[in-house]
Design a protein around this motif. Structure first.
Motif, PDB file in Angstrom:
ATOM      1  N   UNK A   1       0.859  -1.181   0.000  1.00  0.00           N
ATOM      2  CA  UNK A   1       0.000   0.000   0.000  1.00  0.00           C
ATOM      3  C   UNK A   1       0.899   1.236   0.000  1.00  0.00           C
ATOM      4  N   UNK A   2       1.072   1.877  -1.162  1.00  0.00           N
ATOM      5  CA  UNK A   2       1.975   3.031  -1.239  1.00  0.00           C
ATOM      6  C   UNK A   2       1.642   4.138  -0.243  1.00  0.00           C
ATOM      7  N   UNK A   3       0.381   4.264   0.154  1.00  0.00           N
ATOM      8  CA  UNK A   3      -0.004   5.335   1.078  1.00  0.00           C
ATOM      9  C   UNK A   3       0.099   4.925   2.544  1.00  0.00           C
ATOM     10  N   UNK A   4       0.579   3.722   2.831  1.00  0.00           N
ATOM     11  CA  UNK A   4       0.681   3.269   4.219  1.00  0.00           C
ATOM     12  C   UNK A   4       1.673   4.139   4.990  1.00  0.00           C
ATOM     13  N   UNK A   5       1.297   4.565   6.194  1.00  0.00           N
ATOM     14  CA  UNK A   5       2.237   5.361   6.990  1.00  0.00           C
ATOM     15  C   UNK A   5       3.415   4.499   7.449  1.00  0.00           C
ATOM     16  N   UNK A   6       4.527   5.131   7.671  1.00  0.00           N
ATOM     17  CA  UNK A   6       5.719   4.432   8.140  1.00  0.00           C
ATOM     18  C   UNK A   6       5.493   3.914   9.558  1.00  0.00           C
ATOM     19  N   UNK A   7       6.224   2.885   9.909  1.00  0.00           N
ATOM     20  CA  UNK A   7       6.197   2.366  11.276  1.00  0.00           C
ATOM     21  C   UNK A   7       6.625   3.491  12.206  1.00  0.00           C
ATOM     22  N   UNK A   8       5.889   3.733  13.283  1.00  0.00           N
ATOM     23  CA  UNK A   8       6.169   4.913  14.114  1.00  0.00           C
ATOM     24  C   UNK A   8       7.462   4.867  14.897  1.00  0.00           C
ATOM     25  N   UNK A   9       8.058   3.689  15.066  1.00  0.00           N
ATOM     26  CA  UNK A   9       9.200   3.617  15.971  1.00  0.00           C
ATOM     27  C   UNK A   9      10.464   3.067  15.325  1.00  0.00           C
ATOM     28  N   UNK A  10      10.653   3.322  14.028  1.00  0.00           N
ATOM     29  CA  UNK A  10      11.872   2.823  13.401  1.00  0.00           C
ATOM     30  C   UNK A  10      13.104   3.342  14.110  1.00  0.00           C
ATOM     31  N   UNK A  11      14.123   2.585  14.331  1.00  0.00           N
ATOM     32  CA  UNK A  11      14.195   1.151  14.100  1.00  0.00           C
ATOM     33  C   UNK A  11      13.803   0.323  15.310  1.00  0.00           C
ATOM     34  N   UNK A  12      13.232   0.923  16.345  1.00  0.00           N
ATOM     35  CA  UNK A  12      12.875   0.183  17.544  1.00  0.00           C
ATOM     36  C   UNK A  12      11.510  -0.489  17.418  1.00  0.00           C
ATOM     37  N   UNK A  13      11.400  -1.767  17.804  1.00  0.00           N
ATOM     38  CA  UNK A  13      10.129  -2.481  17.685  1.00  0.00           C
ATOM     39  C   UNK A  13       9.250  -2.375  18.926  1.00  0.00           C
ATOM     40  N   UNK A  14       9.528  -1.469  19.822  1.00  0.00           N
ATOM     41  CA  UNK A  14       8.836  -1.417  21.107  1.00  0.00           C
ATOM     42  C   UNK A  14       7.520  -0.648  21.075  1.00  0.00           C
ATOM     43  N   UNK A  15       6.643  -0.995  20.147  1.00  0.00           N
ATOM     44  CA  UNK A  15       5.302  -0.417  20.127  1.00  0.00           C
ATOM     45  C   UNK A  15       4.306  -1.541  20.367  1.00  0.00           C
ATOM     46  N   UNK A  16       3.082  -1.186  20.715  1.00  0.00           N
ATOM     47  CA  UNK A  16       2.067  -2.205  20.932  1.00  0.00           C
ATOM     48  C   UNK A  16       1.802  -2.958  19.646  1.00  0.00           C
TER      49      UNK A  16
END
Length: 128
Positions: free
Chosen positions: A59-74
């Motif tokens: 999905x080209x419009x998908x927002x980026x992962x909020x915590x790059x490069x850390x995976x510590x999100x819910x």
């Protein structure tokens, strides 16, 4: 209620060519189906390796992962792939140009492991 197994794991990426190259050409998954969905603005790429099926939404419009490069999100923290040898796999990653973190040992099992990331920033792990 009893769950038998994981049917598939769904991921979202924004660039079709990068995700295809990473999962199919580099990691060796095979394409089992692809569905273009113009009304939803995405393409679903289903890939498989052994019993593991990934449903990759491009999905080209998908927002980026909020915590790059850390995976510590819910939510999903990371996917861990079992390999015969982490050291051998890291050498293969080096030959394929897949960036990865250094070899380390799990705090509890003391087994070798290492993290790497897909083109969308999804944390991935290899573990013996």
């Amino acid at each position: 209620m009893q769950f038998e197994n994981i049917h598939h794991i769904a991921l979202i990426g924004h660039n079709y060519q990068q995700m295809y190259d990473f999962y199919v050409n580099k990691l060796g998954f095979r394409v089992i189906s692809q569905h273009n969905r113009p009304a939803k603005g995405d393409t679903i790429l289903n890939v498989q390796q052994g019993a593991l099926t990934l449903e990759i939404f491009i999905k080209p419009s998908a927002p980026a992962r909020p915590s790059l490069p850390q995976p510590e999100t819910q939510g999903l923290r990371h996917l861990a792939f079992k390999v015969a040898s982490v050291t051998t796999t890291l050498h293969q990653f080096d030959r394929l140009g897949i960036p990865h973190e250094p070899l380390r040992y799990d705090d509890f099992t003391h087994q070798p492991m290492a993290f790497f990331f897909d083109p969308s920033g999804q944390p991935l792990e290899i573990h013996e």
